[in-house]
Design an enzyme around this catalytic site. Structure first.
Site, mmCIF file in Angstrom:
data_model
loop_
_atom_site.group_PDB
_atom_site.id
_atom_site.type_symbol
_atom_site.label_atom_id
_atom_site.label_comp_id
_atom_site.label_asym_id
_atom_site.label_seq_id
_atom_site.Cartn_x
_atom_site.Cartn_y
_atom_site.Cartn_z
ATOM 1 N N GLN A 105 0.898 -1.338 -0.258
ATOM 2 C CA GLN A 105 0.258 0.091 -0.024
ATOM 3 C C GLN A 105 1.167 1.246 0.153
ATOM 4 O OE1 GLN A 105 -3.696 -0.367 2.933
ATOM 5 N NE2 GLN A 105 -1.836 -1.914 3.508
ATOM 6 N N ASN A 106 2.243 0.922 0.241
ATOM 7 C CA ASN A 106 3.077 2.197 0.420
ATOM 8 C C ASN A 106 3.391 2.776 -1.076
ATOM 9 O OD1 ASN A 106 3.102 1.529 3.107
ATOM 10 N ND2 ASN A 106 5.074 0.267 2.999
ATOM 11 N N ASP A 108 6.298 4.640 -1.368
ATOM 12 C CA ASP A 108 7.543 5.165 -1.201
ATOM 13 C C ASP A 108 8.545 4.608 -2.108
ATOM 14 O OD1 ASP A 108 8.033 2.720 0.201
ATOM 15 O OD2 ASP A 108 7.505 3.661 2.425
ATOM 16 N N HIS A 123 -1.425 1.377 -4.116
ATOM 17 C CA HIS A 123 -1.842 2.836 -4.004
ATOM 18 C C HIS A 123 -1.163 3.952 -4.885
ATOM 19 C CE1 HIS A 123 -4.289 1.788 0.142
ATOM 20 N NE2 HIS A 123 -4.802 1.632 -0.860
ATOM 21 N N CYS A 131 -0.841 14.137 -15.174
ATOM 22 C CA CYS A 131 -1.631 15.575 -15.429
ATOM 23 C C CYS A 131 -2.948 15.553 -15.246
ATOM 24 C CB CYS A 131 -1.104 15.735 -16.995
ATOM 25 S SG CYS A 131 -1.795 17.457 -17.282
ATOM 26 N N CYS A 154 1.348 20.292 -21.711
ATOM 27 C CA CYS A 154 0.052 21.084 -22.043
ATOM 28 C C CYS A 154 -0.262 22.218 -20.805
ATOM 29 C CB CYS A 154 -1.364 20.092 -21.988
ATOM 30 S SG CYS A 154 -1.790 19.771 -20.326
ATOM 31 N N GLY A 191 2.659 -4.612 8.846
ATOM 32 C CA GLY A 191 2.567 -3.089 9.306
ATOM 33 C C GLY A 191 1.488 -2.305 8.693
ATOM 34 N N SER A 193 -2.728 -1.150 9.489
ATOM 35 C CA SER A 193 -3.827 -0.985 10.390
ATOM 36 C C SER A 193 -4.948 -1.848 10.057
ATOM 37 C CB SER A 193 -4.036 0.504 10.600
ATOM 38 O OG SER A 193 -4.506 1.183 9.480
ATOM 39 N N GLU A 219 1.164 -3.554 17.117
ATOM 40 C CA GLU A 219 -0.087 -3.790 17.736
ATOM 41 C C GLU A 219 -1.041 -4.508 17.331
ATOM 42 O OE1 GLU A 219 -1.589 0.509 17.975
ATOM 43 O OE2 GLU A 219 0.175 0.574 19.038
HETATM 44 C C1 BJW Z 1 4.146 -1.166 12.605
HETATM 45 C C2 BJW Z 1 5.619 -0.650 13.089
HETATM 46 C C3 BJW Z 1 6.901 -1.448 12.737
HETATM 47 C C4 BJW Z 1 4.250 0.835 12.896
HETATM 48 N N1 BJW Z 1 6.638 -2.540 12.238
HETATM 49 N N2 BJW Z 1 4.116 -2.693 12.299
HETATM 50 C C5 BJW Z 1 -15.478 -0.971 2.760
HETATM 51 C C6 BJW Z 1 -15.738 -0.415 4.118
HETATM 52 C C7 BJW Z 1 -15.608 1.042 4.487
HETATM 53 C C8 BJW Z 1 -15.068 1.823 3.593
HETATM 54 C C9 BJW Z 1 -14.717 1.468 2.284
HETATM 55 C C10 BJW Z 1 -14.778 -0.003 1.972
HETATM 56 N N3 BJW Z 1 -14.189 0.133 0.765
HETATM 57 C C11 BJW Z 1 -13.655 1.269 0.342
HETATM 58 C C12 BJW Z 1 -14.086 2.142 1.210
HETATM 59 C C13 BJW Z 1 -13.868 3.659 1.149
HETATM 60 C C14 BJW Z 1 -12.294 3.874 1.383
HETATM 61 C C15 BJW Z 1 -11.883 3.395 2.760
HETATM 62 O O1 BJW Z 1 -11.347 2.527 2.980
HETATM 63 N N4 BJW Z 1 -12.074 3.976 4.001
HETATM 64 C C16 BJW Z 1 -12.039 3.804 5.316
HETATM 65 C C17 BJW Z 1 -10.943 4.695 5.769
HETATM 66 C C18 BJW Z 1 -13.042 3.483 5.865
HETATM 67 N N5 BJW Z 1 -11.437 3.264 0.389
HETATM 68 C C19 BJW Z 1 -11.379 3.788 -0.875
HETATM 69 O O2 BJW Z 1 -11.685 4.819 -1.016
HETATM 70 C C20 BJW Z 1 -10.392 3.198 -1.624
HETATM 71 N N6 BJW Z 1 -10.962 2.991 -3.021
HETATM 72 C C21 BJW Z 1 -12.052 2.432 -3.309
HETATM 73 O O3 BJW Z 1 -12.474 1.861 -2.380
HETATM 74 O O4 BJW Z 1 -12.366 2.686 -4.524
HETATM 75 C C22 BJW Z 1 -13.792 2.223 -4.780
HETATM 76 C C23 BJW Z 1 -14.390 2.933 -5.817
HETATM 77 C C24 BJW Z 1 -15.210 2.168 -6.922
HETATM 78 C C25 BJW Z 1 -15.518 2.516 -7.704
HETATM 79 C C26 BJW Z 1 -15.403 4.002 -7.863
HETATM 80 C C27 BJW Z 1 -14.530 4.648 -7.236
HETATM 81 C C28 BJW Z 1 -14.211 4.023 -5.941
HETATM 82 C C29 BJW Z 1 -8.946 4.035 -2.013
HETATM 83 C C30 BJW Z 1 -8.179 3.997 -0.705
HETATM 84 C C31 BJW Z 1 -7.126 4.973 -1.175
HETATM 85 C C32 BJW Z 1 -6.098 5.183 0.272
HETATM 86 N N7 BJW Z 1 -5.132 6.030 -0.009
HETATM 87 C C33 BJW Z 1 -4.209 6.472 1.027
HETATM 88 C C34 BJW Z 1 -3.342 7.659 0.513
HETATM 89 C C35 BJW Z 1 -2.398 6.856 -0.615
HETATM 90 C C36 BJW Z 1 -1.238 8.053 -1.091
HETATM 91 C C37 BJW Z 1 -0.347 8.581 -0.284
HETATM 92 O O5 BJW Z 1 0.378 7.874 0.444
HETATM 93 O O6 BJW Z 1 -0.523 9.626 0.216
HETATM 94 O O7 BJW Z 1 -3.521 5.043 1.180
HETATM 95 S S1 BJW Z 1 -4.745 6.586 2.586
HETATM 96 C C38 BJW Z 1 -3.322 5.951 3.479
HETATM 97 O O8 BJW Z 1 -4.055 4.660 4.311
HETATM 98 C C39 BJW Z 1 -2.475 5.092 2.233
HETATM 99 C C40 BJW Z 1 -2.207 3.954 2.871
HETATM 100 O O9 BJW Z 1 -1.775 2.978 1.841
HETATM 101 C C41 BJW Z 1 -3.469 3.435 3.646
HETATM 102 C C42 BJW Z 1 -3.267 2.397 4.650
HETATM 103 O O10 BJW Z 1 -2.516 2.774 5.727
HETATM 104 P P1 BJW Z 1 -1.543 1.839 6.392
HETATM 105 O O11 BJW Z 1 -0.561 1.476 5.338
HETATM 106 O O12 BJW Z 1 -2.341 0.727 7.237
HETATM 107 O O13 BJW Z 1 -0.906 2.749 7.708
HETATM 108 P P2 BJW Z 1 -1.432 3.062 8.893
HETATM 109 O O14 BJW Z 1 -0.881 4.300 9.521
HETATM 110 O O15 BJW Z 1 -2.720 3.395 9.024
HETATM 111 O O16 BJW Z 1 -0.988 1.872 10.059
HETATM 112 C C43 BJW Z 1 0.368 1.634 10.208
HETATM 113 C C44 BJW Z 1 0.307 0.307 11.038
HETATM 114 O O17 BJW Z 1 1.671 0.044 11.159
HETATM 115 C C45 BJW Z 1 -0.061 0.598 12.555
HETATM 116 O O18 BJW Z 1 -1.034 -0.710 12.518
HETATM 117 C C46 BJW Z 1 0.834 0.238 13.196
HETATM 118 O O19 BJW Z 1 0.530 -0.332 14.449
HETATM 119 C C47 BJW Z 1 2.007 -0.478 12.534
HETATM 120 N N8 BJW Z 1 3.397 -0.431 12.833
HETATM 121 N N9 BJW Z 1 5.236 0.700 13.330
HETATM 122 C C48 BJW Z 1 5.397 -3.205 12.366
HETATM 123 N N10 BJW Z 1 7.981 -0.742 13.075
HETATM 124 ZN ZN ZN Z 2 -0.793 17.704 -19.692
#
Ligand code: BJW
Ligand code: ZN
Length: 244
Positions: A105-106, A108, A123, A131, A154, A191, A193, A219
């Protein structure tokens, strides 16, 4: 770490084979040991007053592209200065021992910098720009970027080549990830949530298809109740036990 968890990991490690289908889903926690803040629950960021739901959306970008670009530019600088950690390196080694599909999902690019190939960037990538006017995409590693960056073809406004809330996952990446989750014998969740769908649903797909599911996290997460083994601790310390 409990002795029984360590023993279970060593047992699984002994069962790794070149033809064993393994899928891995990583999230921000795998890059935490590289100094990159996670999205949720870390208060060490300049941006802690913003939630990802407030910045990582098409609406936020439409309202204030400069604000959103400043957030991404800050993150790009931090990532450019960071190095992959022992967890990224362990997953690059894992690809030499099993039939691996790595889904991240990263945005980076640290898995690729650690040597992983064929990574499914669920992601998108922070290093790709798209663009908003003509749709052209380009790789761009400049740090800092001119804000806002404009399209050379453009003159239109460029946006990060990432997936924001409400936007769909690239269909080829979605189907590749779903197939890997369905077909694997072992699924590792590292890693994340588990708060964001559809990525978070992949663990249940794997479990329902009969895979053994292991989670590596500091966690418990929203997917922990779906896993067979929860490995507590920093992934940089725990994943190398599975792949020395
Ligand atoms: C460690 C550690 C160490 C720390 N060792 N562990 C079903 C139910 C409800 C809602 C929805 C659903 N389906 C879709 C939705 C809507 C929405 C959604 O999920 N909303 C929820 C918030 C409720 N989803 C979407 O909108 C997605 N699109 C979609 O569903 O499209 C459908 C569609 C159909 C037709 C037309 C249109 C749409 C898209 C989701 C996009 C998410 N984007 C982001 C930003 C990406 C760009 C950027 O980086 O800026 O993605 S948001 C952000 O969250 C990023 C991440 O990839 C993502 C997940 O986060 P992640 O990686 O889990 O990080 P954290 O911080 O949450 O957790 C870190 C974890 O690490 C923790 O558990 C720590 O404990 C642990 N940790 N140190 C091991 N050393
Ligand atoms: Zn362009």
């Amino acid at each position: 770490m409990d002795e029984h968890i360590r023993a279970a990991l060593l047992q699984i490690r002994a069962e790794l084979r070149p033809d064993l289908p393994v899928a891995v889903l990583t999230g921000a926690g795998i890059s935490a040991a590289s100094g990159i803040p996670t999205f949720r629950g870390s208060a060490d960021s300049l941006w802690e007053n913003y939630r990802p739901e407030e910045l990582a959306t098409p609406e936020a970008f439409a309202r204030d592209p400069e604000l959103v670009w400043r957030w991404y530019d800050w993150r790009r600088a931090m990532i450019a200065a960071a190095e992959p950690n022992a967890a990224h390196l362990a997953l690059a080694r894992l690809a030499e021992r099993v039939a691996l599909t790595l889904i991240t999902q990263n945005v980076d690019g640290l898995h690729q910098r650690a040597g992983s190939r064929g990574v499914l960037e669920f992601h998108g990538s922070i290093w790709r720009l798209r663009c908003t006017a003509c749709g052209r995409t380009q790789d761009d590693r400049r740090v800092p970027l001119p804000i806002p960056p404009l399209c050379e073809a453009c003159g239109g406004l460029l946006r990060p080549g990432v997936v924001w809330f409400g936007e769909g996952i690239d269909p080829a990446i979605m189907s590749g990830a779903a197939a890997a989750a369905q077909d694997c014998a072992l699924f590792l969740v590292v890693g994340t949530s588990g708060a964001v769908h559809p990525a978070a649903g992949l663990a249940a797909v794997a479990r329902d298809s009969g895979a053994r599911v292991l989670e590596f996290n500091l966690e418990l997460s929203a997917v922990s109740r779906e896993v067979d083994l929860f490995v507590p601790g920093s992934a940089a310390e725990t994943l190398p036990l599975l792949v020395p």
